[in-house]
Design a protein around this motif. Structure first.
Motif, PDB file in Angstrom:
ATOM      1  N   ALA A  32      14.866  33.572  18.860  1.00  0.00           N
ATOM      2  CA  ALA A  32      13.203  33.805  18.760  1.00  0.00           C
ATOM      3  C   ALA A  32      13.192  34.714  19.791  1.00  0.00           C
ATOM      4  O   ALA A  32      13.761  34.792  20.707  1.00  0.00           O
ATOM      5  N   HIS A  33      12.067  35.550  19.397  1.00  0.00           N
ATOM      6  CA  HIS A  33      11.461  36.312  20.304  1.00  0.00           C
ATOM      7  C   HIS A  33       9.820  36.375  20.372  1.00  0.00           C
ATOM      8  O   HIS A  33       9.306  35.618  19.258  1.00  0.00           O
ATOM      9  N   HIS A  34       9.311  36.714  21.250  1.00  0.00           N
ATOM     10  CA  HIS A  34       7.702  37.082  21.552  1.00  0.00           C
ATOM     11  C   HIS A  34       7.538  38.111  22.269  1.00  0.00           C
ATOM     12  O   HIS A  34       8.291  38.176  23.411  1.00  0.00           O
ATOM     13  N   TRP A  35       6.477  38.686  22.156  1.00  0.00           N
ATOM     14  CA  TRP A  35       5.768  39.961  23.082  1.00  0.00           C
ATOM     15  C   TRP A  35       4.401  40.021  23.129  1.00  0.00           C
ATOM     16  O   TRP A  35       3.627  39.536  22.126  1.00  0.00           O
ATOM     17  N   GLN A  36       3.917  40.577  24.048  1.00  0.00           N
ATOM     18  CA  GLN A  36       2.546  40.600  24.037  1.00  0.00           C
ATOM     19  C   GLN A  36       1.975  42.053  24.936  1.00  0.00           C
ATOM     20  O   GLN A  36       2.640  42.469  25.818  1.00  0.00           O
ATOM     21  N   LEU A  37       0.961  42.658  24.617  1.00  0.00           N
ATOM     22  CA  LEU A  37       0.637  43.799  25.339  1.00  0.00           C
ATOM     23  C   LEU A  37      -0.748  43.543  26.203  1.00  0.00           C
ATOM     24  O   LEU A  37      -1.531  42.819  25.545  1.00  0.00           O
ATOM     25  N   LEU A  38      -0.525  43.734  27.341  1.00  0.00           N
ATOM     26  CA  LEU A  38      -1.555  43.193  28.434  1.00  0.00           C
ATOM     27  C   LEU A  38      -2.100  44.509  28.667  1.00  0.00           C
ATOM     28  O   LEU A  38      -1.978  45.633  28.530  1.00  0.00           O
ATOM     29  N   ALA A  39      -3.402  44.158  29.607  1.00  0.00           N
ATOM     30  CA  ALA A  39      -4.206  45.244  30.204  1.00  0.00           C
ATOM     31  C   ALA A  39      -3.233  46.188  31.041  1.00  0.00           C
ATOM     32  O   ALA A  39      -2.168  45.863  31.486  1.00  0.00           O
ATOM     33  N   ASN A  40      -3.580  47.566  31.467  1.00  0.00           N
ATOM     34  CA  ASN A  40      -2.790  48.332  32.141  1.00  0.00           C
ATOM     35  C   ASN A  40      -1.497  48.658  31.758  1.00  0.00           C
ATOM     36  O   ASN A  40      -0.746  48.968  32.325  1.00  0.00           O
ATOM     37  N   ASN A  41      -1.390  48.665  30.385  1.00  0.00           N
ATOM     38  CA  ASN A  41       0.114  49.160  29.703  1.00  0.00           C
ATOM     39  C   ASN A  41       1.245  48.210  30.388  1.00  0.00           C
ATOM     40  O   ASN A  41       2.218  48.734  30.435  1.00  0.00           O
ATOM     41  N   VAL A  42       0.779  46.841  30.392  1.00  0.00           N
ATOM     42  CA  VAL A  42       1.831  45.927  30.787  1.00  0.00           C
ATOM     43  C   VAL A  42       2.524  45.400  29.552  1.00  0.00           C
ATOM     44  O   VAL A  42       1.521  44.583  28.817  1.00  0.00           O
ATOM     45  N   LEU A  43       3.745  45.649  29.204  1.00  0.00           N
ATOM     46  CA  LEU A  43       4.080  44.898  28.118  1.00  0.00           C
ATOM     47  C   LEU A  43       5.099  43.758  28.713  1.00  0.00           C
ATOM     48  O   LEU A  43       5.982  44.038  29.583  1.00  0.00           O
ATOM     49  N   VAL A  44       4.992  42.511  28.057  1.00  0.00           N
ATOM     50  CA  VAL A  44       5.895  41.362  28.474  1.00  0.00           C
ATOM     51  C   VAL A  44       6.779  40.934  27.109  1.00  0.00           C
ATOM     52  O   VAL A  44       6.091  40.815  26.091  1.00  0.00           O
ATOM     53  N   ILE A  45       7.798  40.633  27.305  1.00  0.00           N
ATOM     54  CA  ILE A  45       8.966  40.203  26.423  1.00  0.00           C
ATOM     55  C   ILE A  45       9.670  39.247  26.558  1.00  0.00           C
ATOM     56  O   ILE A  45       9.899  39.083  27.873  1.00  0.00           O
ATOM     57  N   ALA A  46       9.789  38.210  25.576  1.00  0.00           N
ATOM     58  CA  ALA A  46      10.955  37.175  25.779  1.00  0.00           C
ATOM     59  C   ALA A  46      11.731  37.120  24.636  1.00  0.00           C
ATOM     60  O   ALA A  46      11.150  37.460  23.507  1.00  0.00           O
ATOM     61  N   ALA A  47      12.956  36.845  24.622  1.00  0.00           N
ATOM     62  CA  ALA A  47      13.691  36.663  23.792  1.00  0.00           C
ATOM     63  C   ALA A  47      14.871  35.646  24.121  1.00  0.00           C
ATOM     64  O   ALA A  47      15.233  35.351  25.307  1.00  0.00           O
ATOM     65  N   ALA A  48      15.040  34.616  23.232  1.00  0.00           N
ATOM     66  CA  ALA A  48      15.976  33.531  23.349  1.00  0.00           C
ATOM     67  C   ALA A  48      16.834  33.233  22.482  1.00  0.00           C
ATOM     68  O   ALA A  48      16.718  33.634  21.078  1.00  0.00           O
ATOM     69  N   ASP A  49      18.052  32.728  22.729  1.00  0.00           N
ATOM     70  CA  ASP A  49      19.033  32.216  21.541  1.00  0.00           C
ATOM     71  C   ASP A  49      19.417  30.811  21.740  1.00  0.00           C
ATOM     72  O   ASP A  49      19.928  30.392  22.863  1.00  0.00           O
ATOM     73  N   GLY A  50      18.947  29.817  21.000  1.00  0.00           N
ATOM     74  CA  GLY A  50      19.136  28.676  20.796  1.00  0.00           C
ATOM     75  C   GLY A  50      20.614  28.035  20.842  1.00  0.00           C
ATOM     76  O   GLY A  50      21.405  28.987  19.933  1.00  0.00           O
ATOM     77  N   ALA A  51      20.964  27.311  21.453  1.00  0.00           N
ATOM     78  CA  ALA A  51      22.639  26.822  21.429  1.00  0.00           C
ATOM     79  C   ALA A  51      22.961  26.152  20.195  1.00  0.00           C
ATOM     80  O   ALA A  51      22.293  25.544  19.468  1.00  0.00           O
ATOM     81  N   GLY A  52      23.936  27.075  19.622  1.00  0.00           N
ATOM     82  CA  GLY A  52      24.467  26.289  18.089  1.00  0.00           C
ATOM     83  C   GLY A  52      24.884  25.091  18.328  1.00  0.00           C
ATOM     84  O   GLY A  52      25.059  24.218  17.430  1.00  0.00           O
ATOM     85  N   SER A  53      25.259  24.513  19.702  1.00  0.00           N
ATOM     86  CA  SER A  53      25.980  23.236  19.670  1.00  0.00           C
ATOM     87  C   SER A  53      24.741  22.148  19.880  1.00  0.00           C
ATOM     88  O   SER A  53      25.134  20.945  19.951  1.00  0.00           O
ATOM     89  N   ALA A  54      23.402  22.781  20.064  1.00  0.00           N
ATOM     90  CA  ALA A  54      22.380  21.758  20.388  1.00  0.00           C
ATOM     91  C   ALA A  54      21.733  21.481  19.223  1.00  0.00           C
ATOM     92  O   ALA A  54      21.498  22.565  18.154  1.00  0.00           O
ATOM     93  N   LYS A  55      21.136  20.241  18.834  1.00  0.00           N
ATOM     94  CA  LYS A  55      20.594  19.924  17.502  1.00  0.00           C
ATOM     95  C   LYS A  55      19.229  20.606  17.316  1.00  0.00           C
ATOM     96  O   LYS A  55      18.858  20.824  16.194  1.00  0.00           O
ATOM     97  N   LEU A  56      18.672  20.696  18.449  1.00  0.00           N
ATOM     98  CA  LEU A  56      17.136  21.320  18.305  1.00  0.00           C
ATOM     99  C   LEU A  56      17.308  22.701  19.092  1.00  0.00           C
ATOM    100  O   LEU A  56      16.288  23.050  19.737  1.00  0.00           O
ATOM    101  N   GLY A  57      18.343  23.401  18.879  1.00  0.00           N
ATOM    102  CA  GLY A  57      18.294  24.725  19.555  1.00  0.00           C
ATOM    103  C   GLY A  57      17.347  25.561  19.289  1.00  0.00           C
ATOM    104  O   GLY A  57      16.650  26.405  20.005  1.00  0.00           O
ATOM    105  N   LYS A  58      16.886  25.773  17.766  1.00  0.00           N
ATOM    106  CA  LYS A  58      15.706  26.546  17.594  1.00  0.00           C
ATOM    107  C   LYS A  58      14.549  26.167  18.091  1.00  0.00           C
ATOM    108  O   LYS A  58      13.619  26.953  18.559  1.00  0.00           O
ATOM    109  N   VAL A  59      14.333  24.847  18.277  1.00  0.00           N
ATOM    110  CA  VAL A  59      13.192  24.447  18.825  1.00  0.00           C
ATOM    111  C   VAL A  59      13.281  24.728  20.290  1.00  0.00           C
ATOM    112  O   VAL A  59      12.015  25.285  20.747  1.00  0.00           O
TER     113      VAL A  59
END
Length: 260
Positions: A32-59
């Motif tokens: 999963a990933h998400h990003w947003q542009l904030l004021a003053n040209n601040v870019l925030v990014i998040a990326a994640a990889d749910g564990a394949g061994s976890a039954k709710l890794g995607k969540v």
């Protein structure tokens, strides 16, 4: 994604695609990933990889990135506090803690254990003058300065054993998170999950692979149509060229900053 009224000079293209192994097994993409542009040209990014061994890794991965970006978007990030290394380190650490608590809350609400929602997490705060990154688990964060120098801000982080990854829900994960700040004139940044790290990083010397990143950075700098650019990125990530090298889920966020 909300974009501030200020005209931003960042161009961002991002995509997560299901790996061929998950497609064959009729599994969901755990990334999963998400990003947003904030004021003053601040870019925030998040990326994640749910564990394949976890039954709710995607969540877990979805909660992690969405919670992180929402939390960052609510903070007062000014030019003055961006100049403080202590502020940036605290903000990244606090955001990871908030994301972890959100996963724990979801697990309790659904009568699961936090490890059932295990996920990695990479956070990035980028401006034209500084980029700050925090990472738990594998994956990679990269930046390029005006001189054309590429730097791996983080490197894949494994656990005690080979192929073992530290997750946001792991014991002592927050205490062992990688945090890196780079103060340069930033023109490109990228965040990717572990499905791409063997293509994007020279694992022996820990340096970004220029033939991988430089064409992508040029691509995003020239991407005027965001929808078309995302379609092209998905096509690239789903190509035979990539699938021959990896069968894992793939997430890639690339961004370019240019002065008008």
């Amino acid at each position: 994604m909300n974009i501030s009224k200020q005209i931003s000079q960042w161009r961002i293209v991002a995509a997560s695609v299901c790996g061929t192994s998950h497609t064959k097994n009729q599994q969901l993409c755990q990334d999963a990933h998400h990003w947003q542009l904030l004021a003053n040209n601040v870019l925030v990014i998040a990326a994640a990889d749910g564990a394949g061994s976890a039954k709710l890794g995607k969540v877990g991965s979805m909660i992690a990135v969405e919670t992180a970006i929402e939390h960052l978007s609510l903070q007062e990030i000014t030019n003055d506090n961006l100049a403080s290394d202590d502020f940036l380190r605290y903000l990244l650490s606090d955001t990871m803690l908030v994301a972890r608590k959100a996963i724990e809350t979801e697990a309790e609400a659904c009568n699961n254990q936090p490890h059932d929602l295990a996920t990695t997490l990479i956070l990035m705060i980028a401006t034209p003058q500084v980029v700050a990154v925090a990472q738990i688990g594998d994956g990679l964060a990269v930046a390029k300065n005006k001189m054309g120098n590429l730097i791996a801000l983080t490197i894949p982080s494994n656990g005690e054993y080979i192929n073992e990854t530290t997750f946001l829900t792991s014991a002592h994960a927050l205490e062992t998170a990688q945090i890196k700040l780079w103060r340069e004139e930033i023109v490109n940044v990228s965040v990717l999950t572990d499905g791409l790290q063997m293509l994007a990083l020279n694992m022996i010397i820990g340096e970004p692979h220029k033939p991988f990143f430089l064409p992508l950075f040029e691509f995003v700098a020239n991407a005027e149509d965001r929808i078309l650019a995302k379609e092209q990125l998905i096509k690239f990530l789903s190509s035979e060229r990539i699938n021959q090298r990896t069968d894992d889920d793939l997430t890639l966020v690339i961004a370019a900053f240019s002065n008008p």
